[in-house]
Design an enzyme around this catalytic site. Sequence first.
Site, PDB file in Angstrom:
ATOM      1  N   HIS A  17       1.311   1.969  -3.525  1.00  0.00           N
ATOM      2  CA  HIS A  17       0.127   2.528  -3.353  1.00  0.00           C
ATOM      3  C   HIS A  17       1.107   4.045  -4.304  1.00  0.00           C
ATOM      4  O   HIS A  17       0.618   4.648  -5.488  1.00  0.00           O
ATOM      5  CB  HIS A  17      -1.035   2.993  -3.215  1.00  0.00           C
ATOM      6  CG  HIS A  17      -1.563   1.173  -3.496  1.00  0.00           C
ATOM      7  ND1 HIS A  17      -2.757   0.742  -2.334  1.00  0.00           N
ATOM      8  CD2 HIS A  17      -0.839   0.434  -3.976  1.00  0.00           C
ATOM      9  CE1 HIS A  17      -3.066  -0.137  -2.879  1.00  0.00           C
ATOM     10  NE2 HIS A  17      -2.420  -0.924  -3.486  1.00  0.00           N
ATOM     11  N   ASP A  57       0.969  -0.917   0.175  1.00  0.00           N
ATOM     12  CA  ASP A  57       0.096  -0.142  -0.018  1.00  0.00           C
ATOM     13  C   ASP A  57       0.897   1.042  -0.264  1.00  0.00           C
ATOM     14  O   ASP A  57       1.384   1.216  -0.398  1.00  0.00           O
ATOM     15  CB  ASP A  57      -0.914   0.233   1.128  1.00  0.00           C
ATOM     16  CG  ASP A  57      -2.426   0.747   0.901  1.00  0.00           C
ATOM     17  OD1 ASP A  57      -2.282   1.637   0.256  1.00  0.00           O
ATOM     18  OD2 ASP A  57      -3.626   0.024   0.739  1.00  0.00           O
TER      19      ASP A  57
END
Length: 551
Positions: free
Chosen positions: A331, A297
Amino acid sequence: MTTNTLLWRLAFSVIASIPAQAQPAPTYSWTNLPRIAQPSFRKDTLNVLAFGAKPDGITLNTNAINSAIVACSKKGGGVVLVPAGLWMTGPIELKSNVNLHLKKSATLLFTPDKSQYALVEGVYEGKRAARNQSPISGKNLENIAITGQGILDGNGDVWRAVNKNQLTESQWQEKVASGGVLKDDGKTWYPSEQFKKASVGNRSMLLTDGKTPQDFADMKDMLRPNLVVLTNCKNVLLEGITCQNSAAWCLHPLMCQDLTLRNLTVKNPEYAHNGDGMDVESCKNFLIEGCTLDVGDDAICIKSGKDEEGRKRGMPTENGIIRNNTVYNGHGGFVVGSEMSGGARYIFVSNCTFMGTDKGIRFKSVRGRGGVVEHIYAKDIFMKDIAQEAIFFDMYYFVKFATDGERDVRPVLNEGTPIFRNMKFENIVCNGATKGVFIRGLPEMPVRNIVMAGLVLKAEKGIELTDAQGITFTNVQLITEQTKPVIALDNSSNLTFDTIQYNAGTSQLFAVKGERSQAIRMSNTDLSRAQTKAEFSQGATEKQLVFSATK
């Protein structure tokens, strides 16, 4: 004059009247960076072996390791030494004045036995929530550290749900054979039936009034812990170690002061849901340097609480230095938000490399967050193979638009209106991205006063601005696959483009739309390289785009 135009003029007059966030006069700059105090420790050393710990990968060493830490702290502090070996353990609680030092080849492997992790009050994405106790935690401590060359392994796979499309076929078959249960459609694996029931039922983990952590016992399996959580601590050092395989976020310093994260390796599988690397939340005076991250993430993320709860906390993340770091999967490389309701300011990011992240520099928020993010400075950032945008601002995080693609444009301003403003990015290089720069503010609160200078961006698309105000691009090279348009503007104003290079033979340089698009200037740029300089639509007019000192 239309009613809409009157409404927008009123809204912008309100924007202009909003005072700057209460804060001391600016004192920080690239020549006067924040100073971060470092912890110091007595040389006294206690070896966990002396407390009965065994490095056999089987013995549960929770009591032995915690006893060593308590004894060290009571003696006035020092070093708790974890020698080489595989040390199975339950949750470890740090104490003041203790440096937990892991020798090379020492691994703290946190037990897969979830009964060892008590249900506690924690924080989930900026709000009070029931969580399982973190593998390593500390609260209201001073002078603490985790150092060495060893490994913290959260055993995260026993905690996480996984979607079939995130794994190869062989990985999926191995996961299914390991136990657990499948969602009824067969596309998601859960560690347990309890996890599945809570997830499918969309159960909340938030601690609302009258709720205690024990009220969530029937969904304990779903309350994944962050690997390291340090709350309201001062003089904190994490250095040299590898932190990996966390059940949720990996490193979560919360409301800490004088925090240093140095020369860390942070790893999570690409499929790790909420597998953030570092989430620095409501911290003051911090340094992140020399770290390598490869996570599931956001990698290096700045937060400060969510919505009303974050605004009531009122603790911005501020006075930070982030330098000499490398991010692989993630991310975002450097990220602010989306839980930034307490604000963020005076953060300096430099000499970082992002290789293959979804986004490079990422800012995200949404109506309802509130908070002011300002005085963010980045320079000497180098990116390659960014999957989406190199530089990204979006005030519609997780918002689903209507089928016609139109945004909700009601000019409503309140304490839940987030603000991104007053930043400067210099010497940013990106070789490969979907978009070079993407900025999407709110109609009632544009992203404002951003300077971007010395950019070289190779991407499919160039620059796209929506509800942006006071953005300046100077000495920017755009190497784009799409040349119609290179620069797309939607209801954005007071924009300056100075010394812009772009592909020869470009079909169209600008596409400008929206009646709020105005005061756009381009100078010192060769217009002969474009077949069409600009097209205007949806209320935008030619008079709002001025070309000067061009050829």
